[in-house]
Design a protein around this motif. Sequence first.
Motif, PDB file in Angstrom:
ATOM      1  N   GLY A  10      70.544 -11.586  34.564  1.00 50.85           N
ATOM      2  CA  GLY A  10      69.188 -11.046  34.558  1.00 50.85           C
ATOM      3  C   GLY A  10      69.098  -9.666  35.177  1.00 50.85           C
ATOM      4  N   LYS A  11      70.191  -8.919  35.128  1.00 52.93           N
ATOM      5  CA  LYS A  11      70.231  -7.572  35.709  1.00 52.93           C
ATOM      6  C   LYS A  11      69.971  -6.543  34.619  1.00 52.93           C
ATOM      7  CE  LYS A  11      71.864  -8.889  39.785  1.00 52.93           C
ATOM      8  NZ  LYS A  11      71.385  -8.546  41.094  1.00 52.93           N
ATOM      9  N   GLU A  12      69.313  -5.494  34.998  1.00 50.35           N
ATOM     10  CA  GLU A  12      68.979  -4.448  34.036  1.00 50.35           C
ATOM     11  C   GLU A  12      70.129  -3.457  33.902  1.00 50.35           C
ATOM     12  OE1 GLU A  12      65.661  -0.943  33.508  1.00 50.35           O
ATOM     13  OE2 GLU A  12      65.186  -2.664  34.774  1.00 50.35           O
ATOM     14  N   GLU A  13      70.434  -3.129  32.651  1.00 50.28           N
ATOM     15  CA  GLU A  13      71.429  -2.092  32.388  1.00 50.28           C
ATOM     16  C   GLU A  13      70.712  -0.746  32.430  1.00 50.28           C
ATOM     17  OE1 GLU A  13      74.652  -3.851  29.366  1.00 50.28           O
ATOM     18  OE2 GLU A  13      72.614  -3.836  28.550  1.00 50.28           O
ATOM     19  N   LYS A  14      71.291   0.207  33.136  1.00 50.24           N
ATOM     20  CA  LYS A  14      70.687   1.535  33.199  1.00 50.24           C
ATOM     21  C   LYS A  14      71.014   2.299  31.918  1.00 50.24           C
ATOM     22  CE  LYS A  14      70.551   2.044  38.183  1.00 50.24           C
ATOM     23  NZ  LYS A  14      71.160   0.866  38.741  1.00 50.24           N
ATOM     24  N   ILE A  15      70.000   2.908  31.350  1.00 51.77           N
ATOM     25  CA  ILE A  15      70.115   3.647  30.104  1.00 51.77           C
ATOM     26  C   ILE A  15      70.289   5.133  30.413  1.00 51.77           C
ATOM     27  CG2 ILE A  15      68.927   4.238  27.937  1.00 51.77           C
ATOM     28  CD1 ILE A  15      69.676   1.256  28.186  1.00 51.77           C
ATOM     29  N   TYR A  16      71.142   5.791  29.665  1.00 50.22           N
ATOM     30  CA  TYR A  16      71.315   7.233  29.786  1.00 50.22           C
ATOM     31  C   TYR A  16      70.033   7.935  29.351  1.00 50.22           C
ATOM     32  CZ  TYR A  16      72.569  11.965  28.405  1.00 50.22           C
ATOM     33  OH  TYR A  16      72.601  13.309  28.235  1.00 50.22           O
ATOM     34  N   ILE A  17      69.563   8.839  30.194  1.00 54.52           N
ATOM     35  CA  ILE A  17      68.394   9.650  29.867  1.00 54.52           C
ATOM     36  C   ILE A  17      68.829  11.102  29.986  1.00 54.52           C
ATOM     37  CG2 ILE A  17      66.043  10.297  30.535  1.00 54.52           C
ATOM     38  CD1 ILE A  17      65.872   7.446  31.836  1.00 54.52           C
ATOM     39  N   LYS A  18      68.673  11.841  28.889  1.00 56.37           N
ATOM     40  CA  LYS A  18      69.069  13.243  28.881  1.00 56.37           C
ATOM     41  C   LYS A  18      68.153  14.040  29.799  1.00 56.37           C
ATOM     42  CE  LYS A  18      70.415  16.915  25.737  1.00 56.37           C
ATOM     43  NZ  LYS A  18      71.794  17.031  26.133  1.00 56.37           N
ATOM     44  N   PRO A  19      68.734  14.790  30.732  1.00 59.08           N
ATOM     45  CA  PRO A  19      67.905  15.590  31.630  1.00 59.08           C
ATOM     46  C   PRO A  19      67.169  16.686  30.868  1.00 59.08           C
ATOM     47  CG  PRO A  19      70.200  15.488  32.391  1.00 59.08           C
ATOM     48  CD  PRO A  19      70.138  14.872  31.023  1.00 59.08           C
ATOM     49  N   GLU A  20      65.997  17.024  31.364  1.00 63.10           N
ATOM     50  CA  GLU A  20      65.212  18.098  30.767  1.00 63.10           C
ATOM     51  C   GLU A  20      65.920  19.416  31.053  1.00 63.10           C
ATOM     52  OE1 GLU A  20      62.415  17.792  28.888  1.00 63.10           O
ATOM     53  OE2 GLU A  20      62.694  15.625  29.027  1.00 63.10           O
ATOM     54  N   PRO A  21      65.958  20.328  30.060  1.00 62.29           N
ATOM     55  CA  PRO A  21      66.623  21.635  30.281  1.00 62.29           C
ATOM     56  C   PRO A  21      65.876  22.520  31.250  1.00 62.29           C
ATOM     57  CG  PRO A  21      65.832  21.439  27.997  1.00 62.29           C
ATOM     58  CD  PRO A  21      65.491  20.176  28.707  1.00 62.29           C
TER      59      PRO A  21
END
Length: 179
Positions: free
Chosen positions: A168-179
């Motif tokens: 029941g653990k959440e996988e962290k999703i890649y989020i592209k940083p804002e330029p």
Amino acid sequence: KGFSSTFTGERRPKGDRIFEALGATDELSSAIGLAGEFSSEKGHTFVEQLHKVQCMLQDVGSNLATPLSSAREAHRKRTSFSEKPVLELEQWIDSYSEQLPPLTAFILPSGGRSSAALHFSRAVCRRAERCVVPLVQAGEADPNVAKYLNRLSDYLFVLARYAAMKEGKEEKIYIKPEP
């Protein structure tokens, strides 16, 4: 003096690519052992599979420690590596994949201790594979060894996702940083 022996008795420098591949495979087994301990604490049933993988990695090491260029038939017979373990990994991958939601984004190594340790094992596995491929290409190791490591990294990835889901653990999703 900076040399070590292969299973065939051949003396090679410790920096030889055979010993590099052996070291990476040993690190992989250690990483899987750690992942297995974390997974065992959570009661995961796949821990027995991880133990079996560690045993197979001993066989991988035996094959790597027996360079085909200096191996006699008796050596080759004793340290051969078949396709059967590769096929078994593929069955395991299919079994766990069927239980997982589809992957819709790049995930970061996360999802609890078991999952993160399995992701770490996957990364070590990919390094081991990179060390083994040149040996296979040079005709020094069985191609099934490289295939096994290739499929093993996929298995460890799927298993990491499965462990996170079961815990029941959440996988962290890649989020592209804002330029």
